[in-house]
Design a protein around this motif. Structure first.
Motif: not given
Length: 307
Positions: A287-296
């Motif tokens: 969940i955290i890394f998918n959120l980071i991907v969306d922000i990037l």
């Protein structure tokens, strides 16, 4: 953006709840229990052990107790390793898995990305064919083949690296596992970068940039790379979650005390709390890394807006 991040974090709560609920009941549906494999265990002692860990309670009460403990950050005791709690096992093994996974990911992104750019800039030339052939071989050879080859060549034949073990985190002990984890990812990143860079180099805005007389360096690095890196960002999120939570095969072959091997061992031994803890950690990382991907994505491509 802040509202979007807050909304994603709030939606993560029911997602985690569903994952925990499904994992809890699927584990209990499976036949057997944590103490069924104990040899010579009398029914009375087995009943006492199950009562001690609350396994004799109704299933709904076990579920409620687990959720309550989880909300307080308590993963519970390990049934198979009674001297440790699940939290203690993770506190010891998770930093090791994160070190190896993060190093492998950085190596894969830097080297794989560079190879992909070189192949795209030399499309249908010798360098391009060499990268494609190497990437194809790297993505098709499984880690359980790569790891023994590294041990055989660098450990037994040339005596450059230890065959296995953590060695209190010594650099030489990390090289073999990191290479094993990084090589397949490197191959995938190289192929993704090559394809997206070729597409980006043939786009209209790159032709315009060249027509305006910009240097090749400026065209490739400042303009083409920005659009080409988006598929790499999409891939890096799930890959980071998988690498940082440990690899069963790599940690077993190199005798690394990470958390990757816990999942399979715990599932085979019906160590309910350890399996649940591993599921929760992997879900949180994903969940955290998918959120980071969306922000990037929004940072790299200004056209992407979530508000």
């Amino acid at each position: 953006m802040f509202v979007y991040v807050l909304r994603r974090l709030l939606t993560a709560i029911p997602t985690l709840f569903v994952i925990v609920t499904l994992a809890f009941f699927l584990m209990r549906i499976a036949p057997g229990g944590p103490f069924n494999q104990e040899r010579g265990l009398s029914p009375e002692i087995k009943a006492n052990l199950e009562a001690q860990f609350g396994l004799g309670d109704p299933l709904w009460l076990q579920y409620w107790n687990y959720l309550t403990n989880l909300l307080h950050g308590n993963f519970g005791p390990s049934y198979v390793l009674p001297d440790f709690t699940v939290g203690e096992l993770f506190a010891k093994g998770l930093p090791i898995s994160v070190q190896l996974g993060a190093s492998a990911l950085v190596l894969a992104l830097v080297i794989g990305g560079t190879l992909g750019i070189i192949a795209a800039l030399n499309q249908n030339k010798g360098a391009d064919y060499a990268v494609i052939a190497t990437a194809t071989a790297g993505s098709t050879i499984p880690t359980f083949v790569i790891a023994p080859v590294i041990q055989l060549l660098f450990g037994l034949t040339w005596s450059l690296l230890p065959i296995g073990g953590w060695g209190n985190g010594a650099l030489l002990n990390k090289i073999g596992p990191i290479l094993t984890l990084a090589l397949p990812q490197m191959a995938i990143v190289a192929r993704l970068m090559r394809g997206s860079m070729i597409e980006s180099l043939h786009s209209h805005h790159i032709r315009t940039a060249r027509a305006m007389g910009l240097s090749d360096w400026s065209v490739v690095i400042k303009h083409a790379l920005r659009g080409a890196v988006l598929p790499i960002i999409s891939y890096a999120g799930p890959a980071a979650a998988a690498l940082l939570t440990g690899s069963v095969i790599v940690e077993t072959i190199f005798s690394i005390p990470g958390i990757g091997r816990y999942f399979v061992e715990a599932a085979l031994n019906r160590d309910y709390t350890l399996v649940m803890g591993t599921v929760v950690v992997i879900a949180i990382f994903t969940i955290i890394f998918n959120l980071i991907v969306d922000i990037l994505y929004a940072v790299v491509d200004p056209r992407v807006r979530y508000d």
